[in-house]
Design an enzyme around this catalytic site. Structure first.
Site, PDB file in Angstrom:
ATOM      1  N   ARG A 116       0.817  -1.202   0.000  1.00 35.01           N
ATOM      2  CA  ARG A 116       0.000   0.000   0.000  1.00 35.01           C
ATOM      3  C   ARG A 116       0.860   1.266   0.000  1.00 35.01           C
ATOM      4  O   ARG A 116       0.515   2.274  -0.587  1.00 35.01           O
ATOM      5  CB  ARG A 116      -0.899  -0.018   1.233  1.00 35.01           C
ATOM      6  N   TYR A 117       1.965   1.221   0.704  1.00 30.25           N
ATOM      7  CA  TYR A 117       2.829   2.396   0.842  1.00 30.25           C
ATOM      8  C   TYR A 117       3.997   2.280  -0.128  1.00 30.25           C
ATOM      9  O   TYR A 117       4.350   1.190  -0.564  1.00 30.25           O
ATOM     10  CB  TYR A 117       3.370   2.474   2.269  1.00 30.25           C
ATOM     11  N   ARG A 120       7.305   0.174   1.729  1.00 27.26           N
ATOM     12  CA  ARG A 120       7.192  -0.947   2.666  1.00 27.26           C
ATOM     13  C   ARG A 120       5.979  -1.799   2.338  1.00 27.26           C
ATOM     14  O   ARG A 120       4.995  -1.312   1.796  1.00 27.26           O
ATOM     15  CB  ARG A 120       7.118  -0.445   4.106  1.00 27.26           C
ATOM     16  N   CYS A 129      -2.849 -18.226  14.761  1.00 29.00           N
ATOM     17  CA  CYS A 129      -2.419 -17.425  15.915  1.00 29.00           C
ATOM     18  C   CYS A 129      -2.399 -18.321  17.156  1.00 29.00           C
ATOM     19  O   CYS A 129      -2.959 -19.409  17.143  1.00 29.00           O
ATOM     20  CB  CYS A 129      -3.397 -16.274  16.163  1.00 29.00           C
ATOM     21  N   CYS A 133      -8.215 -12.936  18.666  1.00 29.39           N
ATOM     22  CA  CYS A 133      -8.850 -11.705  19.152  1.00 29.39           C
ATOM     23  C   CYS A 133     -10.210 -11.590  18.472  1.00 29.39           C
ATOM     24  O   CYS A 133     -10.306 -11.701  17.252  1.00 29.39           O
ATOM     25  CB  CYS A 133      -8.009 -10.482  18.783  1.00 29.39           C
ATOM     26  N   CYS A 136     -10.642  -9.213  15.371  1.00 22.32           N
ATOM     27  CA  CYS A 136      -9.583  -9.367  14.363  1.00 22.32           C
ATOM     28  C   CYS A 136      -9.931  -8.662  13.056  1.00 22.32           C
ATOM     29  O   CYS A 136     -10.978  -8.892  12.462  1.00 22.32           O
ATOM     30  CB  CYS A 136      -9.349 -10.851  14.079  1.00 22.32           C
ATOM     31  N   ARG A 138      -8.490  -9.138  10.323  1.00 24.07           N
ATOM     32  CA  ARG A 138      -8.250 -10.050   9.203  1.00 24.07           C
ATOM     33  C   ARG A 138      -9.022 -11.367   9.396  1.00 24.07           C
ATOM     34  O   ARG A 138      -8.577 -12.425   8.950  1.00 24.07           O
ATOM     35  CB  ARG A 138      -6.747 -10.292   9.083  1.00 24.07           C
ATOM     36  N   ASP A 297     -11.563  -1.216  13.477  1.00 26.14           N
ATOM     37  CA  ASP A 297     -11.953  -1.248  12.065  1.00 26.14           C
ATOM     38  C   ASP A 297     -13.429  -1.609  11.871  1.00 26.14           C
ATOM     39  O   ASP A 297     -14.062  -2.182  12.750  1.00 26.14           O
ATOM     40  CB  ASP A 297     -11.078  -2.261  11.313  1.00 26.14           C
ATOM     41  N   ASP A 334      -7.300   3.523  10.472  1.00 25.31           N
ATOM     42  CA  ASP A 334      -6.856   2.871   9.242  1.00 25.31           C
ATOM     43  C   ASP A 334      -8.000   3.065   8.244  1.00 25.31           C
ATOM     44  O   ASP A 334      -9.131   2.653   8.510  1.00 25.31           O
ATOM     45  CB  ASP A 334      -6.551   1.384   9.492  1.00 25.31           C
ATOM     46  N   LYS A 341      -2.946   4.255   7.068  1.00 25.74           N
ATOM     47  CA  LYS A 341      -3.127   4.755   8.421  1.00 25.74           C
ATOM     48  C   LYS A 341      -3.172   6.289   8.454  1.00 25.74           C
ATOM     49  O   LYS A 341      -2.293   6.935   7.905  1.00 25.74           O
ATOM     50  CB  LYS A 341      -1.989   4.245   9.296  1.00 25.74           C
TER      51      LYS A 341
HETATM   52  C1  LIG Z   1       0.336  -0.856   8.909  1.00 28.93           C
HETATM   53  C2  LIG Z   1       0.818  -1.179   7.595  1.00 28.93           C
HETATM   54  C3  LIG Z   1       2.153  -0.940   7.241  1.00 28.93           C
HETATM   55  C4  LIG Z   1       3.148  -0.309   8.190  1.00 28.93           C
HETATM   56  O1  LIG Z   1       2.763   0.980   8.507  1.00 28.93           O
HETATM   57  P1  LIG Z   1       3.738   1.883   9.400  1.00 28.93           P
HETATM   58  O2  LIG Z   1       2.953   3.154   9.601  1.00 28.93           O
HETATM   59  O3  LIG Z   1       4.987   2.073   8.617  1.00 28.93           O
HETATM   60  O4  LIG Z   1       3.972   1.151  10.680  1.00 28.93           O
HETATM   61  C5  LIG Z   1       2.546  -1.268   5.968  1.00 28.93           C
HETATM   62  N1  LIG Z   1       1.689  -1.791   5.084  1.00 28.93           N
HETATM   63  C6  LIG Z   1       0.407  -2.015   5.379  1.00 28.93           C
HETATM   64  C7  LIG Z   1      -0.507  -2.572   4.345  1.00 28.93           C
HETATM   65  C8  LIG Z   1      -0.086  -1.722   6.647  1.00 28.93           C
HETATM   66  O5  LIG Z   1      -1.374  -1.950   6.954  1.00 28.93           O
END
Ligand SMILES: *Cc1c(COP(=O)(O)O)cnc(C)c1O
Length: 446
Positions: A116-117, A120, A129, A133, A136, A138, A297, A334, A341
């Protein structure tokens, strides 16, 4: 005020279990509680809990003997009980509820990888798990062994990472990566470490909380071969911070793994300033840095856990300034639909002029900050990386840096053309801002 003591607990039915068994994570996993009969031996179930446990399509239930022992059996509102023992409220649908509220599977180039980002990715490595929870995010895949990721899918994930050099941070999650067989976890870590451009690896795990005995010296020795490695745990309430968790956190920290915590704001569990302050302060005592506090969520089964966002703002108001900055997490929504986020916080900026900003502190003290009149920004040319392969993600930073001057909703230009004709006053050149989008490099102003 005296410090809270971290203690060990063991429910009466486990009194005859040997210490060797109790501290054995395999014993804990194979003796998890999931049926009405087993529950009734530990705590008297409420009508609502019994109904949920008998429901046909219930999200998986499993609780380690260790974790269930932290519950006060006489309190139907125990904050740990609410997190792991299902109630009939789980079956109640609510407005805007979704199966995959963060649209993770849509942002997924290959199964289990959520990119998504820009720099990362989230890498799901199992659906299992140590305990489950009830809220959850997911739950669409978690708990279901048949939904877990295959060897072929793992290879696809690795292949994607190899061909995607902008990824410098991989976040392992699931399910819980620390319930994987140690050999498999080690293979994942070493395959990631073989990829040159991956700088850090993070693990998201609730194993230290559900099953602290899994955090053995052997596991820590294995993990520390793959530094830089970070670990995020998930504690929601001070009652979860037992002596066992404190010791597990200590072992991980000694292995050089920085620990963070992600909590979820949950109605009836931790939606209170005093609980939250105790939580973050106790976390800092066991050297776990509070990282995020998530708004719950819009996910199936979690409706009864949701609070108004105002409750989260109120909690943040009660933390910043009132306790150590290290103990203050960020409150996050989120984005439903998959925007990632978004931090939300109380307002501290009250007003501004061209040279002054008016701020308030946590006590309500109002101050002015006089801004410089001769400010020259630094030139960081050396740190300006290559252009990103996906320029669409520069967002508001892109506007500030002058990459572009507008962000337009989809279909904006077409809508505002009103189905009109191409006429003598319409010339695309008119709307190109000077110095932006004309191909010329920005010059540093000196
Ligand atoms: C939470 C998340 C991350 C990491 O987010 P940070 O703000 O860097 O901790 C990366 N990818 C996805 C899809 C996420 O949901």
């Amino acid at each position: 005020m005296a410090k809270r003591e971290f203690i060990s607990k063991r429910a009466p039915i486990y009194r005859d279990v040997t210490d060797e068994q109790w501290h054995n994570w395999r014993w804990q996993l194979s003796n998890r509680i999931n049926s009405v009969e087993e529950f009734e031996k530990v705590l008297p179930l409420t009508e609502s809990e019994r109904r949920a446990l008998s429901a046909a399509s219930l999200f998986r239930v499993d609780i380690t003997p260790y974790f269930i022992s932290l519950i006060d059996p006489d309190d139907p509102n125990d904050p740990i009980r609410k997190q792991v023992v299902p109630t009939a409220a789980e079956m109640v649908p609510f407005t805007s509820m979704m199966e995959d509220s963060l649209a993770e599977d849509r942002h997924s180039p290959v199964p289990g990888l959520v990119h998504r980002y820009p720099d990362r990715v989230l890498m799901l490595v199992t659906t299992q798990c140590a305990s489950y929870c009830r809220y959850c995010t997911r739950s669409r895949i978690v708990g279901d062994p048949s939904a877990t990721f295959s060897r072929a899918e793992f290879e696809m994930q690795i292949e994607y990472l190899k061909r995607t050099p902008q990824v410098r941070d991989v976040l392992l999650s699931g399910g819980d990566p620390l319930v994987l067989a140690p050999k498999i976890l080690e293979e994942i870590l070493s395959r990631l470490r073989d990829i040159e451009h991956i700088e850090i690896v993070r693990i998201g795990s609730r194993v230290p909380v559900f099953l602290p005995m899994r955090v053995t010296d052997e596991l820590c020795n294995m993990l520390q071969k793959y530094h830089p490695l970070w670990l995020k745990i998930h504690v929601n309430h001070p009652n979860e911070i037992s002596l066992e968790l404190a010791q597990a956190a200590d072992r991980l920290t000694r292995a050089g793994i920085p620990l963070g915590n992600q909590a979820v704001l949950l109605a009836g569990v931790n939606d209170n300033i005093h609980i939250q302050r105790q939580l973050v302060q106790d976390l800092v005592r066991i050297r776990v840095r509070p990282y995020y506090l998530y708004q719950c969520d819009l996910v199936e089964g979690a409706g009864h856990f949701r609070t108004p966002v105002g409750k989260g703002i109120e909690i943040m108001e009660g933390l910043r300034g009132h306790t150590s900055g290290y103990a203050v997490h960020q409150y996050i929504i989120d984005a439903p639909g998959g925007g990632g986020k978004i931090p939300v916080a109380p307002n501290y900026v009250l007003s501004m002029s061209d040279h002054k900003i008016i701020l308030r502190n946590y006590e309500g003290y109002i101050t002015t900050y006089e801004e410089p009149v001769d400010y020259l920004p630094s030139h960081a040319a050396k740190f300006v990386g290559e252009k990103r392969p996906e320029p669409g993600q520069s967002g508001l930073t892109g506007l500030l840096e002058g990459d572009q001057m507008f962000i337009k909703p989809e279909g904006f230009d077409e809508l505002h053309d009103r189905g009109g004709i191409q006429h003598r006053l319409k010339d695309e050149k008119k709307w190109v801002p000077l110095g932006i989008g004309s191909g010329e490099e920005k010059q540093p102003t000196s």
